[in-house]
Design an enzyme around this catalytic site. Sequence first.
Site, short mmCIF file in Angstrom:
data_model
loop_
_atom_site.label_atom_id
_atom_site.label_comp_id
_atom_site.label_asym_id
_atom_site.label_seq_id
_atom_site.Cartn_x
_atom_site.Cartn_y
_atom_site.Cartn_z
N ARG A 92 43.40 43.79 30.03
CA ARG A 92 42.06 44.36 29.93
C ARG A 92 42.07 45.63 29.10
O ARG A 92 41.08 45.93 28.40
CB ARG A 92 41.51 44.65 31.34
CG ARG A 92 40.12 45.26 31.40
CD ARG A 92 39.04 44.38 30.85
NE ARG A 92 39.13 43.00 31.31
CZ ARG A 92 38.30 42.03 30.94
NH1 ARG A 92 37.33 42.28 30.07
NH2 ARG A 92 38.45 40.81 31.40
N ASN A 283 36.30 44.07 40.77
CA ASN A 283 37.22 43.72 39.70
C ASN A 283 37.34 42.20 39.54
O ASN A 283 38.44 41.65 39.45
CB ASN A 283 38.59 44.36 39.96
CG ASN A 283 39.35 44.67 38.69
OD1 ASN A 283 40.39 44.08 38.42
ND2 ASN A 283 38.84 45.60 37.89
N HIS A 334 40.44 41.55 37.23
CA HIS A 334 39.81 41.86 35.94
C HIS A 334 40.76 42.66 35.06
O HIS A 334 40.82 42.46 33.84
CB HIS A 334 38.51 42.63 36.16
CG HIS A 334 37.62 42.70 34.98
ND1 HIS A 334 37.38 43.88 34.28
CD2 HIS A 334 36.89 41.75 34.35
CE1 HIS A 334 36.54 43.64 33.30
NE2 HIS A 334 36.21 42.36 33.31
N CYS A 335 41.53 43.55 35.66
CA CYS A 335 42.42 44.43 34.90
C CYS A 335 43.51 43.67 34.15
O CYS A 335 44.00 44.15 33.13
CB CYS A 335 43.09 45.44 35.83
SG CYS A 335 41.97 46.52 36.73
N ILE A 336 43.92 42.51 34.64
CA ILE A 336 45.04 41.81 34.01
C ILE A 336 44.58 40.68 33.09
O ILE A 336 45.39 39.87 32.66
CB ILE A 336 46.03 41.26 35.07
CG1 ILE A 336 45.34 40.32 36.06
CG2 ILE A 336 46.72 42.39 35.79
CD1 ILE A 336 46.30 39.66 37.04
#
Length: 342
Positions: A92, A283, A334-336
């Site tokens: 992300r 997320n 979401h971050c990855i």
Amino acid sequence: MKKERPYLPAEWAPQHGVQLTWPHAGTDWLPYLNEITHTYVLLAAAIAAREPLLIVAPHPGEVETLLRTTLDAASLRNIRYFECDTNDTWARDHAFLTLKDGDERILLDFRFNGWGEKFAWEKDNAINRRLHATGIVQGNYEDHGDFVLEGGSIESDGRGTVFTTSQCLLASHRNQPLTQAQIESRLKESLRADRIVWLDHGTLIGDDTDGHIDTIVRTAPHDTLLYVRCLDEGDPQYADFKALEEQLTTLRTPDGKPYRLLPLPMPEPIVFNGERLPATYANFLILNGAVIVPTYDQPDNDETACETIRQAFPDREIIGIDARVIIRQHGSIHCITMQYPR
């Protein structure tokens, strides 16, 4: 006919695919590499069943061998692999931000510096250039290497409004000595945005991104904002998230109307090695036809979060994936991941 200008699509716009940067023994995932790899396999299966998946890894052959034991043939055909050394896995924040320009894509390559030089970042910052140089990711490349911007720090409604947080974009070791006004001007110019909405509250305990917006507030269709709400007055985060909620009620759309606000529950505290982790239901990842929601083995909260997100995306399948291992490194689903618009 007047040509439509470039814009940053909303995440729920049709997607060409999603990128995962795969965990390996050279990352901070090493102490629980088997556990996080299992989570990535679940993510890969959910994504590749619905759209193309790009996997960046230093040893892609090992990843391909693993996935062949778990994914069906149709999903496997949806996966491309790219060999590349990496520091970590937070796609992300190191992957391209992609604008739509008619039938073309503009690939914005901002500088990633480990969330303000907290962690090693040089290898991850080079991934985009290598992807574009080899033609794996195609589009008109724009070099913004003189400006630090992480994908998790912004949210677009697809109609010219970009949301962000002052605590992140004004944090040290990113773009100082630029002022808030100068940073806003740069965001408008590079993202082709009409306006920037700054949020000033809502940093999760345990967060090391200085308050990425994708951990607290997310955009959804029909001028909807999903946000984390804290109802426990005994939680040290209560006052900060109450202030966030109050600020959200004051926001107006470009048409001057209030946003539709959908509150997500605050997960019960999750502690690992004596540290409270930044668990959050905000997320989530939007796919073609589905939304992948992080869950935390908290049945009531998990169900409430999924039902709330279903209200925002009634036409999509809601898929829960356990994110308790991911948050050990202070991020979530979401971050990855990073989507590329169709």
